[in-house]
Design an enzyme around this catalytic site. Structure first.
Site, PDB file in Angstrom:
ATOM      1  N   PRO A  90       0.811  -1.214   0.000  1.00 32.85           N
ATOM      2  CA  PRO A  90       0.000   0.000   0.000  1.00 32.85           C
ATOM      3  C   PRO A  90       0.849   1.270   0.000  1.00 32.85           C
ATOM      4  O   PRO A  90       0.550   2.234  -0.730  1.00 32.85           O
ATOM      5  CB  PRO A  90      -0.819  -0.132   1.294  1.00 32.85           C
ATOM      6  CG  PRO A  90      -0.881  -1.611   1.537  1.00 32.85           C
ATOM      7  CD  PRO A  90       0.454  -2.126   1.110  1.00 32.85           C
ATOM      8  N   TYR A  91       1.901   1.282   0.802  1.00 32.86           N
ATOM      9  CA  TYR A  91       2.800   2.447   0.865  1.00 32.86           C
ATOM     10  C   TYR A  91       3.477   2.674  -0.484  1.00 32.86           C
ATOM     11  O   TYR A  91       3.516   3.798  -1.005  1.00 32.86           O
ATOM     12  CB  TYR A  91       3.829   2.209   1.964  1.00 32.86           C
ATOM     13  CG  TYR A  91       4.872   3.290   2.128  1.00 32.86           C
ATOM     14  CD1 TYR A  91       4.530   4.533   2.637  1.00 32.86           C
ATOM     15  CD2 TYR A  91       6.197   3.049   1.797  1.00 32.86           C
ATOM     16  CE1 TYR A  91       5.481   5.525   2.802  1.00 32.86           C
ATOM     17  CE2 TYR A  91       7.159   4.032   1.954  1.00 32.86           C
ATOM     18  CZ  TYR A  91       6.800   5.268   2.461  1.00 32.86           C
ATOM     19  OH  TYR A  91       7.759   6.242   2.617  1.00 32.86           O
ATOM     20  N   VAL A  92       3.989   1.591  -1.079  1.00 34.20           N
ATOM     21  CA  VAL A  92       4.677   1.704  -2.366  1.00 34.20           C
ATOM     22  C   VAL A  92       3.711   2.169  -3.453  1.00 34.20           C
ATOM     23  O   VAL A  92       4.104   2.938  -4.349  1.00 34.20           O
ATOM     24  CB  VAL A  92       5.332   0.359  -2.739  1.00 34.20           C
ATOM     25  CG1 VAL A  92       5.700   0.315  -4.218  1.00 34.20           C
ATOM     26  CG2 VAL A  92       6.578   0.141  -1.890  1.00 34.20           C
ATOM     27  N   THR A  97       1.367   4.316  -3.248  1.00 35.65           N
ATOM     28  CA  THR A  97       1.269   5.782  -3.204  1.00 35.65           C
ATOM     29  C   THR A  97       2.548   6.433  -3.697  1.00 35.65           C
ATOM     30  O   THR A  97       2.512   7.454  -4.389  1.00 35.65           O
ATOM     31  CB  THR A  97       0.943   6.277  -1.784  1.00 35.65           C
ATOM     32  OG1 THR A  97       2.008   5.961  -0.877  1.00 35.65           O
ATOM     33  CG2 THR A  97      -0.344   5.652  -1.259  1.00 35.65           C
ATOM     34  N   LYS A  98       3.688   5.853  -3.351  1.00 29.99           N
ATOM     35  CA  LYS A  98       4.961   6.474  -3.706  1.00 29.99           C
ATOM     36  C   LYS A  98       5.302   6.297  -5.188  1.00 29.99           C
ATOM     37  O   LYS A  98       5.888   7.190  -5.814  1.00 29.99           O
ATOM     38  CB  LYS A  98       6.076   5.914  -2.825  1.00 29.99           C
ATOM     39  CG  LYS A  98       5.965   6.347  -1.364  1.00 29.99           C
ATOM     40  CD  LYS A  98       6.002   7.866  -1.250  1.00 29.99           C
ATOM     41  CE  LYS A  98       6.098   8.338   0.190  1.00 29.99           C
ATOM     42  NZ  LYS A  98       6.202   9.812   0.290  1.00 29.99           N
TER      43      LYS A  98
END
Length: 245
Positions: A153-155, A157-158
């Site tokens: 999930p973090y990746v 967005t990035k």
């Protein structure tokens, strides 16, 4: 309005972690800096005191990076104090890890709001406001390439921020404004320590050829290069990760 010939930077998420080191480095390089914070006014005020104690020039500005009105007000405050904005460094972000199959969608929405919408809102304001010869620097992560489990999930967005940044660089053709993304590797910040187990942190430490975590000051050095002399680096994602594959 302060009468100053110094270049001016706005650093989102500037009161802690990598953001604080970026503020300190830019002040050392002669910038006047707007230090943005989301919720911890005391930390921002303490940093302003540190900056002014060594003869630097800085103000604190606040607001949700995903709120276009709050960010417009933050840019207004920096422009009012220092006469304009030359560099915007968008370090603000959150990280909550978990497997994709089990990830809470409300938490995912919060990640998207802060990390992606926030980057979009700040980049949009920067595109409208940064002066000729300036720089816009967003933040991603080296995990977009290492593809570690639980970072999905973090990746997501990035990786979107990287794409946004690369296109903005081309949309600003003719204005002499560089737009780049810095993608740190594992860096000794509260964001890393609060989101990972000790075992994971040790594995990340051993994963780089230098066999250590990066320091926030080392990320700030790369940012300062992009904010200053690196005028031929444009539309790039710059990995600052000690050789992490």
């Amino acid at each position: 309005m302060t009468d100053t010939t110094a270049r001016v930077a706005l650093v989102t998420g500037g009161s802690g972690g990598i953001g604080k080191s970026v503020v300190t480095k830019l002040v050392d390089d002669g910038f006047a800096v707007g230090v943005h914070y989301a919720g911890n006014k005391a930390k921002a005020d303490a940093l302003i005191e540190e900056v002014t104690a060594v003869g630097g020039d800085a103000i604190a500005v606040s607001g949700d990076v995903a709120d276009e009105n709050a960010m417009a007000a933050a840019f207004d405050a920096v422009e009012s104090a220092f006469g304009g904005v030359d560099v915007v460094v968008n370090t603000a972000g959150i990280m909550v890890l978990g497997p994709i199959a089990e990830y809470d969608l409300d938490q995912f929405d919060q990640l998207v709001r802060t990390n992606l919408r926030g980057a979009f809102v700040v980049s949009q304001q920067a595109a409208r406001r940064v002066r000729t010869g300036g720089a816009i620097i967003n933040f991603s992560t080296s995990v977009t390439r290492t593809r570690l489990p639980r970072y999905g999930p973090y990746v997501a967005t990035k990786a979107a921020v990287e794409g946004l940044t690369l296109i903005l660089a081309r949309e600003l053709r003719g204005r002499d404004i560089t737009v780049n993304t810095v993608a740190p590797g594992p860096t000794a910040t509260p964001l890393l320590f609060n989101s990972n187990t000790e075992q994971t942190i040790q594995a990340l430490t051993n994963a780089t050829p230098l066999e250590r975590l990066g320091q926030p000051e080392e990320i700030a050095d790369a940012v300062a290069h992009l904010a200053g002399p690196a005028r031929w680096v444009n539309g790039q994602t710059v990995f600052v990760n000690g050789g992490l594959a």
